[in-house]
Design an enzyme around this catalytic site. Structure first.
Site, mmCIF file in Angstrom:
data_model
loop_
_atom_site.group_PDB
_atom_site.id
_atom_site.type_symbol
_atom_site.label_atom_id
_atom_site.label_comp_id
_atom_site.label_asym_id
_atom_site.label_seq_id
_atom_site.Cartn_x
_atom_site.Cartn_y
_atom_site.Cartn_z
ATOM 1 N N THR A 98 0.869 -1.172 0.000
ATOM 2 C CA THR A 98 0.000 0.000 0.000
ATOM 3 C C THR A 98 0.904 1.219 0.000
ATOM 4 O O THR A 98 1.662 1.447 0.939
ATOM 5 C CB THR A 98 -0.918 0.025 1.227
ATOM 6 O OG1 THR A 98 -1.725 -1.154 1.227
ATOM 7 C CG2 THR A 98 -1.835 1.251 1.193
ATOM 8 N N LYS A 173 -7.233 1.068 -2.743
ATOM 9 C CA LYS A 173 -6.802 0.594 -1.424
ATOM 10 C C LYS A 173 -6.954 1.689 -0.375
ATOM 11 O O LYS A 173 -7.331 1.430 0.765
ATOM 12 C CB LYS A 173 -5.353 0.101 -1.474
ATOM 13 C CG LYS A 173 -4.806 -0.364 -0.129
ATOM 14 C CD LYS A 173 -5.609 -1.537 0.471
ATOM 15 C CE LYS A 173 -5.145 -1.871 1.899
ATOM 16 N NZ LYS A 173 -3.823 -2.500 1.951
ATOM 17 N N LYS A 241 0.738 4.670 8.408
ATOM 18 C CA LYS A 241 1.300 5.080 7.117
ATOM 19 C C LYS A 241 0.200 5.191 6.067
ATOM 20 O O LYS A 241 0.143 6.169 5.315
ATOM 21 C CB LYS A 241 2.372 4.079 6.693
ATOM 22 C CG LYS A 241 2.919 4.259 5.279
ATOM 23 C CD LYS A 241 2.275 3.325 4.256
ATOM 24 C CE LYS A 241 2.524 1.869 4.562
ATOM 25 N NZ LYS A 241 1.931 0.974 3.526
#
Length: 294
Positions: A98, A173, A241
């Site tokens: 990701t 995502k 993150k």
């Protein structure tokens, strides 16, 4: 038809299971990981250890990566000793980390200069999905490249969807992570409430996971929260993150995301309390502590 030789970079919590499924399906798999010992079980299964990313890239038809952060992705793809400078012409690279949609597009453009095809294909499903080969895979890039490796995706995932141009896999995502972010807080708060009310938590799960409150997080991570099982299926530090990237992308679009911002605030506090390497379900501990203080 001969199966492609796959290079796999990143054999952590999820990557190890994903690579194992490919080996068991009959693919020749070359592996590289910063910590060699994390690839030992794959070598025992039949994978070939490569001493560098360059060697792996030169000897693979398809190169898959799943690492930690965008800076790691940039390093393994764009450095002089990285994937794109050593991949064979005509090969396909697939980043399943990701990461940033902009970085995905940069890699796509650079790959074209090397006559290499690039896909961004982040996944959802955590360690359970990786172990059971039931991952959701969201793919961006050229559809022709996608069709050439769809059989590979189907070995490690059950819900594989082509999302369009380069970067769209990453955008999808991020949408997924936004949906999860506030939902994780809701699952934790529901459990805390039920426990404080003196309910039988197993019966609560039996009722609410099949109703409107049902979700993957509730069914798969809720029981871990109750057991105080904080082993990482997906690290807190990596979720932070992801949320950071999602906030940055939202700001570029002029969007205000209050649920996402609140979730990041709570997870940042969890990180400061030393939970970075725990699973995302450990957020319940932070909320319990805050409730007690309140």
């Amino acid at each position: 038809m001969n199966k492609k030789t796959i290079g796999f970079v990143g054999t952590g919590v999820m990557g190890k299971s994903m690579a194992a499924h490919l080996i068991q399906d009959g693919y020749k798999v070359n592996v590289f990981n910063r910590t060699k010992s994390k690839a030992d079980s794959l070598v025992e299964l039949g994978a070939k250890w490569c001493e560098s990313i360059a060697v792996l890239s030169e000897n693979s038809d398809v190169i898959i990566s799943i690492v930690g952060y965008p800076k790691d992705v940039e390093s393994i793809y764009l450095n002089k000793d990285g994937i794109l400078n050593h991949a064979k012409a005509g090969s396909i690279v697939i980043d399943m980390t990701t990461s940033s949609p902009a970085l995905a597009k940069t890699i796509y453009d650079e790959a074209k200069l090397h006559n290499v095809k690039s896909l961004d294909a982040p996944v959802s499903g955590g360690d359970i999905g990786a172990k059971n080969a039931t991952l959701t895979i969201m793919v961006g890039g050229d559809e022709e490249a996608f069709s050439q490796v769809e059989d590979i995706f189907n070995v490690i995932g059950k819900n594989v969807v082509y999302q369009g141009k380069s970067g769209n896999g990453q955008h999808t995502k991020l949408s997924n992570q936004i949906a999860i972010a506030a939902g994780m807080l809701g699952v934790a708060e529901a459990i805390i409430y039920a426990e404080e009310a003196g309910l039988d938590i197993d019966k609560v799960f039996a009722s609410i996971e099949h109703g409107a409150a049902g979700s993957w997080s509730l069914s798969n991570l809720g029981p871990r929260m109750v057991k105080e099982d904080y082993a990482p299926g997906f690290y807190v530090k990596h979720f932070i993150k992801d949320m950071k990237i999602a906030i940055e992308e939202s700001e570029k679009m002029g969007l205000f995301m209050p649920g996402l911002l609140k979730a990041k605030e709570v997870y940042d506090a969890l990180s400061k309390s030393g939970f970075d390497d725990n699973g995302t379900q450990s957020v319940i501990q932070m909320l319990k502590n805050q409730i007690k203080k309140g």
